[in-house]
Structure formats: structure tokens, C-alpha cells
Design an enzyme around this catalytic site. Structure first.
Site, PDB file in Angstrom:
ATOM      1  N   HIS A  61       0.817  -1.220   0.000  1.00 21.55           N
ATOM      2  CA  HIS A  61       0.000   0.000   0.000  1.00 21.55           C
ATOM      3  C   HIS A  61       0.849   1.266   0.000  1.00 21.55           C
ATOM      4  O   HIS A  61       0.542   2.224  -0.706  1.00 21.55           O
ATOM      5  CB  HIS A  61      -0.977  -0.011   1.188  1.00 21.55           C
ATOM      6  CG  HIS A  61      -2.048  -1.059   1.034  1.00 21.55           C
ATOM      7  ND1 HIS A  61      -2.442  -1.906   2.034  1.00 21.55           N
ATOM      8  CD2 HIS A  61      -2.788  -1.407  -0.051  1.00 21.55           C
ATOM      9  CE1 HIS A  61      -3.396  -2.721   1.587  1.00 21.55           C
ATOM     10  NE2 HIS A  61      -3.611  -2.448   0.330  1.00 21.55           N
ATOM     11  N   ASP A  85     -10.203  -3.282   0.474  1.00 19.52           N
ATOM     12  CA  ASP A  85      -9.821  -3.361   1.891  1.00 19.52           C
ATOM     13  C   ASP A  85      -9.584  -1.986   2.519  1.00 19.52           C
ATOM     14  O   ASP A  85      -9.552  -1.851   3.736  1.00 19.52           O
ATOM     15  CB  ASP A  85      -8.582  -4.262   2.055  1.00 19.52           C
ATOM     16  CG  ASP A  85      -7.453  -3.872   1.123  1.00 19.52           C
ATOM     17  OD1 ASP A  85      -6.902  -2.776   1.270  1.00 19.52           O
ATOM     18  OD2 ASP A  85      -7.119  -4.670   0.214  1.00 19.52           O
ATOM     19  N   GLU A 105     -14.876   0.399  -6.320  1.00 21.65           N
ATOM     20  CA  GLU A 105     -14.693  -1.020  -5.963  1.00 21.65           C
ATOM     21  C   GLU A 105     -15.922  -1.787  -6.442  1.00 21.65           C
ATOM     22  O   GLU A 105     -17.056  -1.395  -6.174  1.00 21.65           O
ATOM     23  CB  GLU A 105     -14.487  -1.138  -4.440  1.00 21.65           C
ATOM     24  CG  GLU A 105     -14.708  -2.509  -3.845  1.00 21.65           C
ATOM     25  CD  GLU A 105     -13.771  -3.592  -4.370  1.00 21.65           C
ATOM     26  OE1 GLU A 105     -12.557  -3.417  -4.314  1.00 21.65           O
ATOM     27  OE2 GLU A 105     -14.292  -4.643  -4.842  1.00 21.65           O
ATOM     28  N   ASP A 137     -18.178  -1.239 -11.318  1.00 22.43           N
ATOM     29  CA  ASP A 137     -17.064  -1.769 -12.117  1.00 22.43           C
ATOM     30  C   ASP A 137     -16.122  -0.628 -12.513  1.00 22.43           C
ATOM     31  O   ASP A 137     -16.549   0.341 -13.159  1.00 22.43           O
ATOM     32  CB  ASP A 137     -17.651  -2.454 -13.362  1.00 22.43           C
ATOM     33  CG  ASP A 137     -16.581  -3.156 -14.187  1.00 22.43           C
ATOM     34  OD1 ASP A 137     -15.385  -2.831 -14.030  1.00 22.43           O
ATOM     35  OD2 ASP A 137     -16.939  -4.026 -14.991  1.00 22.43           O
ATOM     36  N   GLY A 138     -14.846  -0.766 -12.147  1.00 24.23           N
ATOM     37  CA  GLY A 138     -13.856   0.267 -12.434  1.00 24.23           C
ATOM     38  C   GLY A 138     -13.675   0.507 -13.927  1.00 24.23           C
ATOM     39  O   GLY A 138     -13.456   1.643 -14.368  1.00 24.23           O
ATOM     40  N   ASP A 155      -5.627  -1.059  -7.848  1.00 18.93           N
ATOM     41  CA  ASP A 155      -5.364  -2.041  -6.790  1.00 18.93           C
ATOM     42  C   ASP A 155      -6.304  -3.221  -7.034  1.00 18.93           C
ATOM     43  O   ASP A 155      -7.308  -3.393  -6.362  1.00 18.93           O
ATOM     44  CB  ASP A 155      -5.646  -1.379  -5.434  1.00 18.93           C
ATOM     45  CG  ASP A 155      -5.324  -2.302  -4.269  1.00 18.93           C
ATOM     46  OD1 ASP A 155      -4.758  -3.384  -4.486  1.00 18.93           O
ATOM     47  OD2 ASP A 155      -5.658  -1.932  -3.126  1.00 18.93           O
TER      48      ASP A 155
HETATM   49  N1  SAM Z   1      -3.579  -6.030  -3.058  1.00 16.99           N
HETATM   50  C1  SAM Z   1      -4.306  -7.052  -3.626  1.00 16.99           C
HETATM   51  C2  SAM Z   1      -3.551  -7.997  -4.504  1.00 16.99           C
HETATM   52  O1  SAM Z   1      -2.636  -7.609  -5.192  1.00 16.99           O
HETATM   53  O2  SAM Z   1      -3.878  -9.189  -4.462  1.00 16.99           O
HETATM   54  C3  SAM Z   1      -5.545  -6.533  -4.244  1.00 16.99           C
HETATM   55  C4  SAM Z   1      -6.497  -6.188  -3.128  1.00 16.99           C
HETATM   56  S1  SAM Z   1      -7.993  -5.457  -3.458  1.00 16.99           S
HETATM   57  C5  SAM Z   1      -8.930  -6.218  -2.164  1.00 16.99           C
HETATM   58  C6  SAM Z   1      -8.583  -6.052  -4.998  1.00 16.99           C
HETATM   59  C7  SAM Z   1     -10.019  -5.607  -5.235  1.00 16.99           C
HETATM   60  O3  SAM Z   1     -10.246  -5.402  -6.628  1.00 16.99           O
HETATM   61  C8  SAM Z   1     -11.083  -6.596  -4.762  1.00 16.99           C
HETATM   62  O4  SAM Z   1     -11.756  -6.059  -3.653  1.00 16.99           O
HETATM   63  C9  SAM Z   1     -11.990  -6.774  -5.984  1.00 16.99           C
HETATM   64  O5  SAM Z   1     -13.357  -6.839  -5.640  1.00 16.99           O
HETATM   65  C10 SAM Z   1     -11.655  -5.538  -6.792  1.00 16.99           C
HETATM   66  N2  SAM Z   1     -11.984  -5.649  -8.228  1.00 16.99           N
HETATM   67  C11 SAM Z   1     -11.810  -6.705  -9.044  1.00 16.99           C
HETATM   68  N3  SAM Z   1     -12.267  -6.417 -10.273  1.00 16.99           N
HETATM   69  C12 SAM Z   1     -12.728  -5.148 -10.250  1.00 16.99           C
HETATM   70  C13 SAM Z   1     -13.325  -4.272 -11.212  1.00 16.99           C
HETATM   71  N4  SAM Z   1     -13.543  -4.679 -12.466  1.00 16.99           N
HETATM   72  N5  SAM Z   1     -13.674  -3.014 -10.815  1.00 16.99           N
HETATM   73  C14 SAM Z   1     -13.457  -2.600  -9.539  1.00 16.99           C
HETATM   74  N6  SAM Z   1     -12.902  -3.383  -8.595  1.00 16.99           N
HETATM   75  C15 SAM Z   1     -12.544  -4.633  -8.936  1.00 16.99           C
END
Ligand code: SAM
Length: 281
Positions: A61, A85, A105, A137-138, A155
Site C-alpha cells: 500500500h 480493503d 470497488e 465496475d472500475g 489495486d
Molecule cells: N492487493 C491485492 C492484490 O494484489 O492481491 C488486491 C487487493 S484489493 C482487495 C482487490 C479488489 O479489486 C477486490 O476487492 C476486488 O473486488 C476488486 N476488483 C476486481 N475487479 C474489479 C473491477 N472490475 N472493478 C473494480 N474493482 C474490482
């Protein structure tokens, strides 16, 4: 004794001892677990892949946030994609120049788990008045928004399931459209020793779209099997070459303490081992 085995790669796996299972269930999008381990503390697992641990989250982070945020002379608006998170949000908000952090997120279930089990990590960042949390959705967000950001931080989960789209050229092109003139995009790009094609693919897209595309490296104990790469893309080539003295000045002025980031580590992170250089070149 109970062990959790993470199988992310085809040839190698890592095992973590499970002292306690604090949550096990399914969100709208993914299987989720919160487990605890003697060395790492609480661990967030999504679709059987470790996302973050209290013990070593600071490496990932801090380096994902502070390298671009100290490279940019005065970042005001930040966009985080993923990051449920809240650990990255908490780091970004430490920068005094930041006026707004928009976090998109996909999975509200992850944010709920983070608020319940990972308060030590997000430290109330979701309640900060500069935070604008959007559940969605990002990839869709960057395709549709008219807002501009000085820094975009991706992230994400690994390129499988809902995170896959966050490694596509169209997603990076839309990120570029949402960046201010000297804006910077930084991305989670996996462990190059095992995920070389993922890094090669992202950096190739960066170089097609931006004046400067590269990566920097960090060592996160639980992202096992070598250094992890963070992707770097911007139209302003000078931002990867900011002088150590300027970084020191900005870091001192920001006036917060870190456990991994320092201006020297920032500069050194861009020195890539030859096997990583070959992947991106
Ligand atoms: N640091 C971590 C790693 O490298 O494994 C990543 C942690 S973070 C919790 C990842 C987040 O991305 C998840 O909460 C997931 O729901 C989110 N995520 C996955 N696809 C996404 C999308 N298309 N748009 C937004 N968020 C997304």
C-alpha cells in the site's frame, strides 16, 4: 493443524497456517475468507488468493500510493480502482495536497468485510470527508466519467475473474483519457518471475498509449516467489526521474512516517533486475 493453500500459479503454491477462520462465505462476486495467522495477523482471501495481510500490507500500500503521489508535484484528485480493503485509500489520504479520493470497488461485500475485520488497516479512511466511495465496475467507470484525476491507482485482483478487464488495453486507454496532463497511472502487475506475460502485456499497452511506460519493483512477503511489479504509465517522462532532493523535500513536508517507503527506496525501485527488464523490453 489447519493450513490454507493458495494456488495462484500452475507450478508452485504457498501455504499459510490458519489459526482461526473469522469469516467464510460468498459476496455477490467472489468467495471471501478472513483468516488469522500467527505471523501475518488477519488475512483477506478472495477466490482463494491472498489479497492483503495485516502483517505486510504496508509494503504494497505504501509503494502503490507514495511513489506516484510523491513523483507528482501536487496531486489533488486521485482515483483508486479496486482496493476494497481500504489500505490504499488510507495511504493516499495521508498526502496533504489531496482534496478528493474517488474509489471504485466492484464488490460492496469486500468493503463490508474490511470495515468489520480490517479497521487497523483502513483506519476510518472510508469515513474521511475527502473519500468518494463508488460501488461499481472500475472499467465501466473510466469508460463513462468526465472527471479528471492527477493519479490513478489500480489495486486489482489478478487477471482472472472480475479483475481481468483491468489488464486490457481499452481499460488503460480510458484511464489515460481520465488523467490530467501530467497524470500518472500505477497498476498492480503481479510477480514477474511467475507472471511475466501479465507484466509484458501491460507495459506493451502502456508504451502504445503513453510517452512513458515502465514498472518498479517491491518485495511483499505474501506475494510469494520473487519481487512484485507495479506498472507505471504517464505522458510526462520527467516524473520517473524526479531528483532525490525533491522527493526528500516533499516527504518531509508531508510529515508522516512509513515502514517501507523512503525517497531512497522510491528511486531504487525503478532499478530493474535484468530478467524483469527483458520482460518489459
Ligand atoms: N492487493 C491485492 C492484490 O494484489 O492481491 C488486491 C487487493 S484489493 C482487495 C482487490 C479488489 O479489486 C477486490 O476487492 C476486488 O473486488 C476488486 N476488483 C476486481 N475487479 C474489479 C473491477 N472490475 N472493478 C473494480 N474493482 C474490482
Amino acid at each position: 493443524m489447519n493450513w490454507f493453500t493458495e494456488i495462484l500459479h500452475s507450478d508452485l503454491a504457498q501455504r499459510l497456517r490458519v489459526d482461526e477462520i473469522l469469516y467464510e462465505g460468498r459476496t455477490e462476486f467472489q468467495d471471501a475468507k478472513v483468516i488469522s495467522n500467527g505471523r501475518l495477523g488477519k488475512i483477506l482471501v478472495l477466490d482463494n488468493v491472498v489479497q492483503t495481510t495485516l502483517g505486510d500490507e504496508f509494503v504494497y500500500h505504501e509503494m502503490l500510493a507514495h511513489v506516484p503521489l510523491f513523483s507528482h508535484p501536487s496531486p489533488k484528485a486521485v482515483l483508486i480502482i479496486g482496493g476494497g480493503d481500504g489500505g490504499l485509500l488510507e495511504e493516499a489520504l495521508k498526502h496533504p495536497s489531496i482534496e478528493k479520493v474517488t474509489m471504485v470497488e466492484l464488490d460492496g461485500g469486500v468493503v463490508d468485510l474490511a470495515k468489520e475485520h480490517f479497521q487497523e488497516l483502513n483506519q476510518g479512511a472510508f469515513d474521511d470527508k475527502r473519500t468518494n466511495l463508488i460501488i461499481g465496475d472500475g472499467a465501466k467507470f473510466v469508460a463513462e466519467t468526465n472527471e479528471k484525476f492527477d493519479v490513478i491507482l489500480v489495486d486489482s485482483t489478478d487477471p482472472q475473474g472480475p479483475g481481468e478487464v483491468l489488464f486490457s488495453k481499452i481499460f488503460y486507454a480510458n484511464c489515460k483519457r481520465c488523467l490530467t496532463e501530467s497524470g500518472i497511472l500505477v497498476t498492480q502487475n503481479g510477480v514477474p518471475f511467475l507472471q511475466a506475460s501479465e507484466l509484458a502485456g501491460s507495459v506493451a499497452h502502456f508504451r502504445d498509449l503513453f510517452n512513458d511506460g515502465s514498472a518498479y519493483v517491491i518485495t511483499v512477503p505474501t506475494y510469494a516467489f520473487g519481487m512484485m511489479a507495479l506498472g507505471w504509465a504517464t505522458d510526462d517522462k520527467s516524473l520517473r526521474q524526479v531528483q532525490l532532493s525533491s522527493l526528500e523535500e516533499r516527504f518531509k513536508k508531508a510529515n508522516f512516517t512509513t515502514n517501507y517507503y523512503s525517497p531512497e527506496v522510491h528511486k531504487a525501485a525503478f532499478a530493474l533486475p535484468m530478467y524483469v527488464k527483458r520482460i518489459i523490453d
